[in-house]
Design a protein around this motif. Structure first.
Motif, short mmCIF file in Angstrom:
data_model
loop_
_atom_site.label_atom_id
_atom_site.label_comp_id
_atom_site.label_asym_id
_atom_site.label_seq_id
_atom_site.Cartn_x
_atom_site.Cartn_y
_atom_site.Cartn_z
N THR A 193 0.80 -1.23 0.00
CA THR A 193 0.00 0.00 0.00
C THR A 193 0.83 1.27 0.00
O THR A 193 0.29 2.35 -0.24
CB THR A 193 -0.94 0.00 1.21
N ASN A 194 2.13 1.16 0.30
CA ASN A 194 2.99 2.35 0.29
C ASN A 194 3.77 2.48 -1.02
O ASN A 194 4.61 3.39 -1.15
CB ASN A 194 3.98 2.32 1.47
N LEU A 195 3.49 1.59 -1.95
CA LEU A 195 4.26 1.56 -3.18
C LEU A 195 4.02 2.82 -4.01
O LEU A 195 2.87 3.23 -4.24
CB LEU A 195 3.88 0.32 -4.01
N VAL A 196 5.12 3.41 -4.46
CA VAL A 196 5.08 4.61 -5.29
C VAL A 196 5.53 4.29 -6.71
O VAL A 196 5.03 4.85 -7.68
CB VAL A 196 5.96 5.74 -4.69
N TYR A 197 6.48 3.36 -6.81
CA TYR A 197 7.10 3.05 -8.11
C TYR A 197 7.08 1.53 -8.30
O TYR A 197 7.59 0.79 -7.47
CB TYR A 197 8.54 3.57 -8.13
N LEU A 198 6.49 1.07 -9.40
CA LEU A 198 6.44 -0.36 -9.71
C LEU A 198 6.85 -0.56 -11.16
O LEU A 198 6.20 -0.06 -12.08
CB LEU A 198 5.04 -0.93 -9.49
N ASP A 199 7.94 -1.29 -11.37
CA ASP A 199 8.47 -1.51 -12.72
C ASP A 199 8.75 -3.00 -12.90
O ASP A 199 9.66 -3.55 -12.30
CB ASP A 199 9.75 -0.70 -12.92
N LEU A 200 7.93 -3.65 -13.74
CA LEU A 200 8.09 -5.07 -14.04
C LEU A 200 8.35 -5.29 -15.53
O LEU A 200 8.17 -6.40 -16.04
CB LEU A 200 6.82 -5.84 -13.65
N ASN A 201 8.79 -4.26 -16.25
CA ASN A 201 8.88 -4.36 -17.70
C ASN A 201 9.94 -5.33 -18.16
O ASN A 201 10.89 -5.66 -17.46
CB ASN A 201 9.10 -2.97 -18.31
N ASN A 202 9.73 -5.80 -19.41
CA ASN A 202 10.68 -6.70 -20.09
C ASN A 202 10.98 -7.96 -19.28
O ASN A 202 12.11 -8.26 -18.95
CB ASN A 202 11.97 -5.97 -20.42
N ASN A 203 9.91 -8.69 -18.96
CA ASN A 203 10.02 -10.01 -18.37
C ASN A 203 9.17 -10.98 -19.19
O ASN A 203 8.86 -10.69 -20.35
CB ASN A 203 9.57 -9.98 -16.91
N GLN A 204 8.79 -12.08 -18.61
CA GLN A 204 7.96 -13.07 -19.29
C GLN A 204 6.64 -13.25 -18.54
O GLN A 204 6.05 -14.33 -18.55
CB GLN A 204 8.70 -14.42 -19.37
N ILE A 205 6.19 -12.20 -17.88
CA ILE A 205 4.99 -12.27 -17.04
C ILE A 205 3.76 -12.44 -17.93
O ILE A 205 3.59 -11.76 -18.93
CB ILE A 205 4.87 -11.01 -16.17
N SER A 206 2.89 -13.36 -17.54
CA SER A 206 1.69 -13.66 -18.31
C SER A 206 0.46 -13.46 -17.43
O SER A 206 0.54 -12.93 -16.33
CB SER A 206 1.76 -15.09 -18.84
N GLY A 207 -0.68 -13.94 -17.92
CA GLY A 207 -1.92 -13.78 -17.16
C GLY A 207 -2.47 -12.37 -17.29
O GLY A 207 -2.08 -11.60 -18.17
#
Length: 896
Positions: free
Chosen positions: A141-155
């Motif tokens: 809940t305190n997250l300001v920055y979330l970067d998951l780019n350039n992976n193999q995440i699906s769903g």
């Protein structure tokens, strides 16, 4: 009287002392309590950090690459806040976790979402993280920055993401996400940067995104989003960058986008947007880049675009825009790139464009622009790319183009330009590609062209240029592609061209060049295409092709070459197309060419080749061959069954097969002339689906090998005008895609196999002038053939040569015409791959007929086939009567 002051305790004083003592006692207790809480707090923080570290170590334990060097510092014995790579703490709690580009191979299933309550920055980008995003991500809940780019995440994107109320930056681009964008993303009111591009997201863009009042960057490009662009996007007044390109968005561009006063970058290209470009786009005064290309936008280019004073990049290409180019485009003085190509724009090039002094890229190609190229074009001194090709421009090439010293590419091809090539083009010392082909340019090639020392590609084909090929072209050391075909060039091929050690494509075909082919050409190891077809070249083919040759296509067709076929061609291991037809070569069949595993086309037609075709006994011979044309020679004896047994390329119908690809920048297309359906056709893109065996007009004897029935990819089989005997093999009924079958003028006997009636693709059949007998097979396709397909076989009965054979009914004319129409209109091969001129009428007949055979795109000229069939029938009849008369005359003379 002496009064003695007695010593006594003042109540007020006593209270003050007592209070002081009490306060001291309280302070001592408070201090002790504070010390206790401080120690307790220290213990608690230490414990919490240990809990976070333990949780992260459990996540690390799930990685498939435990030997990751960057995360070697993550151990139980080290201090997570001080020693661990990518971990930053505040007050002993993990605040930032940044392990981008660490080569992590794992998932998020064991990630400690609940154990990192103070985490503000999470960057796991550029790793190999797979699986789905767990819904527990909503616990951060305190997250300001979330970067998951350039992976193999699906769903899918979990709706719990909407609980991250403090989130400002959300980046999950370059993954395999699918499903729709959840409406809950619209709850993230603090969001300033949202990037979900390059995934497989589908569905529509949620209108809730219009609630993100602080959003400045929105990138959803390269997904599978559909539906229209919601009007609510126009509420995002803070937006500076909007990327919605490369999706399936349809409908019109909403006028509400004109409210985005801060927008500097708008990219909507490669969608299915329709309608006109809204005038309101002209309100976006902060816009620097506008990409609307590759859609279905129509109407005219709005003049309001001329108000975008800061615009530097304007791309409207590949739409359906019409009308003239507005003069207001010339007001965009900051413009550096202008793409208006592939539309239906007409009129002349507006003079206002010459005000764009900063313009470096100008593309107006593939429109309907007319008029001349104004001499003011010379003002655009910053221009590096000039594309005016595929229009209706006329007049001469203005010499002022020679002032554009920064030009790297100039393309004026496929217009109606006339006059000479201006010598001033030799000033373009930086030009690398020059396309002047398919115009009406005349006179000689100016020698100043040889000053273009940076030149890699020179296209001058399909003009009316005359004179010689300049000897000095050999000085342009970096030249890779040189095409001058279909001109009126004369003289010899300059040997200096062999100095071009980077040359990949040399096309000098269809000129009037004479003399010998320089021997040294075979030493250009980079050469992939050597095309000098239809010239007047003579002498022996003494070119020595060296080992390591890159040659893919060699076309020497239609010259006056003599002697033997050079054995050094066996060194060209990459050779796919070899056309030596229509020369005076005198040799036996080059069976040694069968070792070229990539050879697809072999044309030796109309030479002086002779003798039997003898198999070498090798296991692999011509494995990829798809076209073999040995017609009009003197080959003799039986057809070797072994030759056809190895033609693996004809045993499979491969619709995915592609034409040869030539490296570099050339768009050279191979072409050959074949006899199909009784017509000589120049066929382009011959190697995709075209499969031909033409052995006509030789001296072959013996039987037709039944193994031919295994070559199911055959579309043309011509064995006419030989001395073949025996029966027609029933196996030919397996040639399911054959369109032209010519076995005429042989000595074949027996009945026509009933199996041939199943050939539904057969559009031309000629079995005339044999010794066939019995009933003609009946079937939907056979009912389309007329008398001339069977004449000269006196023993044949049935439709169409007689009224019936047994109980076979005679079909009516309407059915015959209808079947012919259906078959001709459904001929995929003709529709897709026949492009060229009808050169004359083949099948060994000498008919003075020369007409143009236009691109067949929707149907075939049945009337033309009928006229030709009638002419052939009449001439054959006259010829037979003449031959019969000559035979009778000889008999009478012999008798006497």
């Amino acid at each position: 009287m002496t009064i003695k002051r007695q010593k006594h305790n003042n109540p007020n004083t006593m209270n003050l002392k007592q209070k002081t003592q009490n306060m001291m006692m309280v302070s001592s207790k408070i201090f002790s309590l504070l010390q206790f809480f401080a120690l307790l707090n220290l213990f608690t923080v230490t414990f919490a950090s240990t809990e976070e570290a333990t949780a992260l170590l459990k996540w690390k334990a799930t990685f498939k690459n435990q030997d990751n060097s960057l995360l070697a510092s993550w151990t139980q014995s080290s201090n997570a806040c001080r020693d661990w790579y990518g971990v930053i703490c505040f007050n002993g709690r993990v605040k930032t976790l940044n392990i981008t580009n660490c080569g992590v191979i794992g998932t998020l299933y064991a990630f400690p979402f609940s154990s990192l309550p103070f985490l503000e920055n999470l960057n796991l980008s550029n790793n190999n993280i797979s699986g789905t995003i767990p819904p527990e991500i909503g616990n951060l809940t305190n997250l300001v920055y979330l970067d998951l780019n350039n992976n193999q995440i699906s769903g899918t994107i979990p709706p719990q993401t909407g609980s991250l109320s403090k989130l400002q930056i959300l980046r999950i681009f370059g993954n395999h996400l699918k499903g729709s964008i959840p409406e809950e993303i619209g709850y993230l009111r603090s969001l300033t940067d949202l990037s979900l591009s390059t995934n497989f997201l589908n569905g529509s863009i949620p209108a809730s995104l219009g609630n993100l009042n602080n959003l400045s960057f929105l990138s959803l490009y390269d997904n599978q989003l559909s539906g229209s662009i919601p009007e609510e996007i126009g509420y995002l007044r803070s937006l500076t960058d909007l990327y919605l390109s490369t999706n399936f968005l349809n409908g019109s561009i909403p006028a509400s986008l004109g409210n985005l006063n801060n927008l500097s970058f708008l990219s909507l290209y490669d969608n299915q947007l329709s309608g006109s470009i809204p005038e309101e786009i002209g309100y976006l005064r902060s816009l620097t880049d506008l990409y609307l290309s590759t859609n279905f936008l129509n109407g005219s280019i709005p003049a309001s675009l001329g108000k975008l004073n800061n615009l530097s990049f304007l791309s409207l290409y590949d739409n359906k825009l019409s009308g003239s180019i507005p003069d207001e485009i010339g007001y965009l003085t900051s413009l550096t790139d202008l793409y208006l190509n592939n539309n239906f724009l007409n009129g002349s090039i507006p003079a206002s464009l010459w005000n764009l002094k900063n313009l470096s890229f100008l593309s107006l190609s593939e429109n309907q622009l007319s008029g001349s190229i104004p001499q003011e074009i010379g003002y655009l001194r910053s221009l590096t790319n000039l594309h005016l090709n595929n229009n209706f421009l006329n007049g001469s090439i203005p010499p002022e183009i020679g002032n554009l010293w920064s030009l790297s590419i100039i393309d004026l091809s496929i217009n109606s330009l006339k006059g000479s090539i201006p010598a001033s083009l030799g000033n373009l010392r930086n030009v690398q590609s020059m396309f002047l082909d398919e115009n009406n340019l005349t006179e000689e090639i100016p020698l100043s062209v040889c000053n273009l020392t940076s030149l890699k590609i020179l296209y001058l084909r399909r003009n009316n240029l005359k004179g010689k090929v300049p000897q000095c072209l050999g000085n342009i050391s970096g030249l890779q592609v040189l095409t001058m075909s279909r001109n009126n060039l004369s003289g010899v091929i300059p040997s200096s061209i062999s100095n071009l050690r980077s040359l990949q494509i040399l096309d000098l075909g269809r000129n009037s060049l004479e003399g010998a082919i320089p021997q040294c050409f075979g030493n250009i190891n980079t050469l992939q295409v050597f095309d000098v077809q239809n010239n007047k070249l003579s002498g022996t083919l003494s070119t020595n092709f060296s080992i390591g040759s890159s040659l893919i296509s060699l076309n020497l067709h239609g010259n006056e070459l003599e002697g033997e076929i050079p054995r050094s061609l066996a060194n060209c291991k990459k050779l796919q197309v070899l056309d030596l037809g229509n020369n005076h070569l005198n040799d036996t069949f080059p069976m040694w060419l069968g070792t070229l595993l990539e050879l697809r086309v072999l044309r030796l037609t109309s030479n002086k080749l002779y003798g039997p075709i003898r198999s070498s006994g090798a296991e692999i011979m011509f494995p990829d061959l798809r076209t073999i044309d040995l017609s009009n020679n003197a080959f003799s004896k039986d057809l070797p069954t072994s030759l056809f047994q190895h033609l693996e390329g004809m045993r499979t119908i491969d619709k995915t097969m592609k034409v040869p690809s030539y490296e570099g920048y050339g768009d050279y297309q191979d072409s050959i002339v074949v006899v199909s359906k009784g017509l000589k056709l120049e066929v382009v893109r011959i190697l995709s689906l075209y499969t031909v065996i033409d052995l006509s007009n030789n001296k072959f004897e013996g039987h037709i090998p039944s193994v031919l029935g295994d070559l199911i990819a055959l579309r043309v089989l011509n064995m006419s005008h030989n001395g073949l005997k025996g029966h027609i093999p029933p196996s030919l009924g397996s040639l399911s895609v054959v369109e032209s079958l010519d076995l005429s003028f042989n000595q074949l006997s027996g009945e026509i196999p009933q199996q041939l009636a199943s050939l539904t693709s057969l559009g031309f059949l000629n079995l005339s002038h044999n010794y066939l007998q019995g009933c003609i097979p009946q079937g939907p396709q056979f009912r389309t053939f007329e008398n001339n397909s069977y004449e000269g076989n006196d023993g044949l009965r049935g439709y169409p040569v007689s009224k019936g054979c047994g109980n076979d009914p005679v079909p009516d004319t309407n059915y015959t015409v209808s079947a012919l129409d259906d078959q001709e209109s459904n001929s995929e091969f003709l529709n897709d791959f026949w492009k060229a001129a009808l050169m004359g009428y083949g099948s060994g007949l000498c008919i003075g007929l020369s007409i143009m055979y236009f691109m067949i795109s929707t149907g075939n000229p049945i009337w033309l086939a009928r006229i030709i069939d009638e002419m052939e029938h009449k001439i054959n009849t006259r010829r037979r009567k003449k031959q019969q008369g000559q035979r009778n005359h000889r008999r009478r003379n012999n008798h006497f």
